[in-house]
Write an enzyme that holds these catalytic residues in place. Sequence first.
Site, short mmCIF file in Angstrom:
data_model
loop_
_atom_site.label_atom_id
_atom_site.label_comp_id
_atom_site.label_asym_id
_atom_site.label_seq_id
_atom_site.Cartn_x
_atom_site.Cartn_y
_atom_site.Cartn_z
N HIS A 117 -3.31 -6.81 -27.42
CA HIS A 117 -1.91 -6.75 -27.82
C HIS A 117 -1.52 -5.29 -28.06
O HIS A 117 -1.96 -4.66 -29.02
CB HIS A 117 -1.57 -7.58 -29.06
CG HIS A 117 -0.12 -8.03 -29.07
ND1 HIS A 117 0.30 -9.21 -28.47
CD2 HIS A 117 0.99 -7.45 -29.54
CE1 HIS A 117 1.61 -9.33 -28.61
NE2 HIS A 117 2.05 -8.27 -29.25
N HIS A 125 -0.69 -16.59 -20.13
CA HIS A 125 -0.27 -17.28 -21.35
C HIS A 125 0.94 -18.14 -20.99
O HIS A 125 2.09 -17.71 -21.12
CB HIS A 125 0.09 -16.27 -22.44
CG HIS A 125 0.34 -16.88 -23.79
ND1 HIS A 125 0.05 -16.22 -24.96
CD2 HIS A 125 0.85 -18.07 -24.15
CE1 HIS A 125 0.39 -16.99 -25.99
NE2 HIS A 125 0.88 -18.12 -25.51
N GLU A 128 -4.45 -18.35 -22.30
CA GLU A 128 -4.07 -18.27 -23.71
C GLU A 128 -2.99 -19.29 -24.03
O GLU A 128 -2.22 -19.69 -23.16
CB GLU A 128 -3.51 -16.88 -24.03
CG GLU A 128 -4.45 -15.73 -23.78
CD GLU A 128 -3.82 -14.40 -24.11
OE1 GLU A 128 -4.58 -13.43 -24.25
OE2 GLU A 128 -2.58 -14.32 -24.22
#
Length: 251
Positions: A203, A51, A82
Amino acid sequence: MTSPTSALRCALSVNVNKVALVRNTRHLGIPSVLRAAELCLAAGAHGITVHPRPDARHIRAGDVHELAQRMQAWPGREFNIEGNPFQNLMDFVRAVRPTQCTFVPDSEDQFTSDHGWDLARDGERLRPLIAEARALGVRVSLFMDADPAAMAGARAVGADRVELYTEPYAAAFGTARQAEVLDAFARAAAAAAAAGLGVNAGHDLNRANLTPFLQACPAVQEVSIGHALIADALELGYAETVRAYLARIAA
């Protein structure tokens, strides 16, 4: 190189952002993001996730390009990037054409991802970017809250998958609310599958809460795990940690 765990119905993608975060505290190039990725893949991980945020506080642009090149030596494994498509994500999608891109509605200074897309507000802005990524041969996943009613909308704007934001489940795990929250995720995953979407999740998933989550949400095809996995690897090493998470998935 093929994955020794390819029979698992749910893939494990290792997010290596926290490796980059530690590296960036010095100018020595250690720990190596590339080395971490290769050790995880060698242990059976199905993919690598990054990310890259606009402030480059962990993963940097160079990491993305180096990982994309290195992943070519691992056919059948996935590279997932991401980020917010209204910030820097699309530049990476266009340049390296990963297996998958996950659209996340983060602000530039956000501490960590903490909510999914509001498609009533952002769906029409997302639609052409989703179409562009898919035209490049990149699978598109939308980071979404566990709202069953929102899943058809994700399909309507062109997404291939959704990634369910699992921090609320992780926060409720081991409390009196666990069953209630887990049921909401199970219903959201089922609604996504019914809408024709693939289902990812991520997450704050960890070794303790992963198996119950997957048992309740059999539609989940991929989990992306970073913080807990890298923390475990500090004690156990990359290979043993990846094998431990694969065992939780298999269970």
